[in-house]
Design an enzyme around this catalytic site. Structure first.
Site, PDB file in Angstrom:
ATOM      1  N   HIS A 140       0.819  -1.214   0.037  1.00  0.00           N
ATOM      2  CA  HIS A 140      -0.213  -0.019  -0.123  1.00  0.00           C
ATOM      3  C   HIS A 140       0.853   1.383  -0.026  1.00  0.00           C
ATOM      4  CE1 HIS A 140      -3.677   2.443   0.928  1.00  0.00           C
ATOM      5  NE2 HIS A 140      -3.139   2.824   1.855  1.00  0.00           N
ATOM      6  N   TYR A 173       4.572   0.538  -2.917  1.00  0.00           N
ATOM      7  CA  TYR A 173       4.614   0.233  -4.368  1.00  0.00           C
ATOM      8  C   TYR A 173       5.914  -0.728  -4.712  1.00  0.00           C
ATOM      9  CZ  TYR A 173       1.223   4.197  -4.388  1.00  0.00           C
ATOM     10  OH  TYR A 173       0.228   4.708  -3.967  1.00  0.00           O
ATOM     11  N   GLU A 220      -7.912   8.084  -4.842  1.00  0.00           N
ATOM     12  CA  GLU A 220      -7.668   7.022  -3.734  1.00  0.00           C
ATOM     13  C   GLU A 220      -8.776   6.162  -3.701  1.00  0.00           C
ATOM     14  OE1 GLU A 220      -5.320   6.151  -1.755  1.00  0.00           O
ATOM     15  OE2 GLU A 220      -3.940   7.913  -1.535  1.00  0.00           O
ATOM     16  N   HIS A 244     -10.942   3.025  -1.030  1.00  0.00           N
ATOM     17  CA  HIS A 244     -10.821   2.501   0.228  1.00  0.00           C
ATOM     18  C   HIS A 244     -11.778   1.332   0.057  1.00  0.00           C
ATOM     19  CE1 HIS A 244     -10.123   4.935   4.293  1.00  0.00           C
ATOM     20  NE2 HIS A 244      -9.140   4.858   3.477  1.00  0.00           N
ATOM     21  N   GLN A 269     -11.113   2.752   9.524  1.00  0.00           N
ATOM     22  CA  GLN A 269     -11.166   3.852  10.282  1.00  0.00           C
ATOM     23  C   GLN A 269     -12.527   4.336  10.644  1.00  0.00           C
ATOM     24  OE1 GLN A 269      -9.815   3.407   7.476  1.00  0.00           O
ATOM     25  NE2 GLN A 269      -7.519   4.082   7.304  1.00  0.00           N
TER      26      GLN A 269
END
EC number: 6.3.5.3
Length: 710
Positions: free
Chosen positions: A36, A39, A82, A84, A226
């Site tokens: 994550h 890379y 991004e 999630h 989170q």
């Protein structure tokens, strides 16, 4: 202690240090060497991406939180993409909401004010109750955070496939604006700066970077998700922008938490941090928990000693925790102390230089079927127009405040691209595109195709692409066929981006997207392209009697198409002819600037029939003469459903506009193939077919609301 490090990597660490690391040190290495954050399986290939150009202010640079493009008059737009995915599979509401929060903090870390969001969501088929639960909570989470913090969602994608049954994809892109000379770096250049942390640290998100770097194992990993707090996020946004010119660097604490944020920020310098000075949400956290917690709404600032007071006072005015927790040092040691005892002492050269991998590849055997399935034309039209990927997304968009902030020019779904106004008066278009069905057939051609499709999408509103951010989503990179798909997709994206002059200024790689049986998702590289309106923008308009004009040439390339997905594959995959893509897009932009067309839609998902859907759902009918479609085949099915690129449908109200288009075509095919009729929801085809699409239009408007009503 659950780590994502392999036994070989752990041995590398021991040899480098000449000792056995402490438990807290293993956590630090695990976070920074996670897929994550590091890379490590992709960076070798990402270097092929074009990242320079006349508009690039900040491109693909190590440890920078976002890229930036020059939009003129001293202004820059900041872009970030991004996802999630793993958190959203476990807790979809908080997973999606914190994805929004993270992208916003990445934007403000450059000193930019966020002005727009895009969300691209892929879940499994909605006949599955868990997938419906995932979708409803993902959308609710996005709306909860975005609406609360006041940033509009201006565009997006919503698609369904059984490949995402256990592993939904939740991609979020953010865009902000900042004066070029006010951009704040994410890394420091000098020692002696104080490390200032804002926000409380809790137990949520523990080991999130490691969690995102391995396969999902079940809902027992809820602690790695989170918790979102948009009201705290709003304070962080406003105060960070208020004090941005008073600090030397800003870093969002995202994946890997404190250890990753501070180590990357140091950029080779040393740090000394006192963990017991960190404000806690939960008492008695261990040093290890403090190090890798990914509690949201936290930022780190590098501040000159004489400015610390005014920075903290700005946050404390809103009773938001602010603490000096350490400083950057002249050596290269990353040191964390707890109550005077050193718990971590690792060289930055170890942490910032993980092993790089180039895994074995095995060429995917793409299947090409040249025998066309027996397909009834009317059934095909109705099946395509009823497919969930093509229905109205209003159910989702209605949960977002897409007009907050006054910069939204086109409502989401109104055109092929989102369109927003910039502080300098210019208009910026933005759109995200992916095509997992095509990528499953040929990931190289898919990489080229999605960049070209994004370029076409911008052209439909009068904009020319200026830059790209990408997200590459695949299964386990250690599986040779998966890694081959990744490598080939990167090659295709790089080639197309270079050709269009749209440098890649940021991105992300997400591996280990698999179902519970270990089957990888369809390869899903995604690009988000931004572009500037060249002169005029087009707000789509439809009128009775308008000519339906096709720009571009239709080919019998059915592989990876929606028709092939429903009825069976046949024909080769679309070959992206970059010159045709460029010329056809430039023709559409010129036609918009000269006022020659009133509507433009690129031909992609669902082929020509899919492109006609926006006309039908607005209460009109269409009459199409398939003999007039420029094509390399007489097959009506291919003419109507091929998804080869370089093509548009445009509407014109005047006959002489067609002559003008032909005169400006530079070899690109231009043909009037039909007209808009007043007979609602009806498609007339030359073959004598009158297809009543009332049921399909009703499904378009109602499907998502009805299927999610349980």
């Amino acid at each position: 202690m659950r780590l994502s490090l392999s036994s070989q990597e752990m041995e590398l660490v021991r040899k480098f240090l000449g000792r056995e690391p402490k438990e807290e040190e293993w956590l630090v290495v695990d976070a920074l060497w996670s897929e994550h954050c590091s890379y490590k399986s992709s960076k070798i290939f990402l270097r092929s991406f074009p990242s320079e150009g006349e508009r690039v202010v900040m491109g693909i640079e190590d440890w920078q939180d976002a890229g930036a493009l020059d939009v003129g008059d001293g202004w820059a737009v900041v872009l970030k993409l991004e996802s999630h995915n793993h958190p959203s599979a476990i807790d979809p509401f908080n997973g999606a909401a914190t994805g929004i929060g993270g992208i916003i903090r990445d934007i403000i870390s450059k000193g930019a004010r966020p002005i727009a969001l895009l969300d691209m969501i892929r879940v499994g088929n909605l006949n599955n109750s868990r997938n419906r639960w995932l979708l409803k909570n993902i959308i609710a989470g996005i709306g909860f955070y975005g609406n609360s913090i006041g940033v509009p969602v201006v565009a997006g994608e919503l698609a369904f496939d059984e490949t995402y049954n256990d592993n939904p994809l939740v991609d979020v892109a953010g865009l902000g604006v900042v004066k070029k000379d006010k951009i704040v770096p994410s890394v420091v250049k000098e020692a002696g700066l104080k490390i200032v942390l804002v926000g409380l640290t809790g137990l949520d998100g523990l080991g999130g970077a490691s969690f995102a770097s391995r396969k999902l194992s079940g809902e027992d990993e809820i602690g790695a998700v989170q918790i979102a707090d948009p009201f705290a996020g709003k304070i962080v946004l406003d105060v960070t922008l208020q004090i941005a010119d008073k600090v030397e660097a800003i870093k969002d604490l995202g994946g890997g938490g404190l250890v990753v944020g501070i180590t990357e920020m140091a950029n080779g310098l040393g740090v000394e941090v006192e963990l017991d000075k960190i404000p806690l949400r939960v008492k008695d956290l261990t040093p290890g928990e403090i190090l890798v917690s990914e509690t949201q709404e936290r930022m780190v600032f590098a501040v000159k000693p004489e400015r610390v007071k005014e920075v903290c006072e700005a946050f404390e005015y809103y009773e938001y925790p602010c603490a000096v927790i350490g400083e950057f040092t002249n050596d290269t040691s990353i040191r964390f102390l707890y109550k005077g005892k050193e718990v971590v002492n690792l060289p930055s050269s170890l942490l910032l230089n993980p092993p790089r991998y180039k895994w074995g590849v095995k060429k995917t055997k793409y299947s090409v079927y040249y025998e066309k399935p027996n397909i009834n034309l009317e059934v095909a039209v109705k099946e395509i127009l009823s497919y969930p990927d093509l229905v109205s997304k209003f159910w989702a968009y209605s949960q977002f405040d897409y007009e907050v902030g006054t910069s939204t020019v086109l409502k989401p779904g109104e055109a092929d691209s989102g369109l927003i106004s910039l502080p300098n008066g210019k208009l910026l278009a933005i759109k995200g595109d992916a095509n997992p069905d095509l990528c499953a057939e040929d990931s190289y051609e898919c990489g080229r195709y999605i960049v070209a499709e994004a370029y076409r999408n911008l052209a439909t509103v009068g904009a020319k692409g200026i830059g790209v951010v990408d997200h590459l989503q695949f299964g386990d990179p250690k599986k040779p066929e998966v890694y081959y798909q990744f490598v080939e997709a990167v090659r295709g994206i790089a080639e197309a981006s270079k050709y269009f002059g749209t440098p890649i200024v940021g991105g992300k790689v997400s591996f280990y997207n698999e179902n519970k049986e270990g089957k990888p998702i369809k390869p899903t590289p995604l690009v988000v392209m931004a572009g500037l309106v060249q002169d005029k923008f087009l707000r789509p308009k439809i009128t009775e009697g308008a000519s339906i004009i096709m720009i571009g040439f239709t080919r019998e390339e059915m592989g990876g198409s929606l028709l092939a997905k429903i009825f069976g594959n046949y024909g080769d995959v679309p070959k992206t002819r970059l010159n045709e893509e460029l010329l056809s897009s430039e023709l559409v932009i010129k036609a918009i600037n000269d006022g020659k067309i009133i509507f433009a839609k690129d031909i992609s998902k669902g082929g020509l029939v899919g492109a006609l859907l926006p006309i039908l759902v607005r209460g009109f009918g269409v009459s199409i003469d398939t003999n007039l479609i420029p094509s390399d085949t007489d097959d009506v099915i291919s003419k109507l459903f091929s998804e080869n690129g370089g093509r548009f449908i445009v509407l014109s109200e005047r006959e002489d506009d067609i002559n003008w288009l032909e005169s400006q075509s530079r070899g690109i095919y231009v043909s009037k193939i039909g007209e808009v009729t007043r007979e609602q929801y009806v498609m007339w085809l030359r073959e004598g077919k009158k297809i009543d699409l009332t049921k399909e239009v009703n499904n378009y408007h109602r499907y998502l609301e009805e299927v999610t009503s349980d």
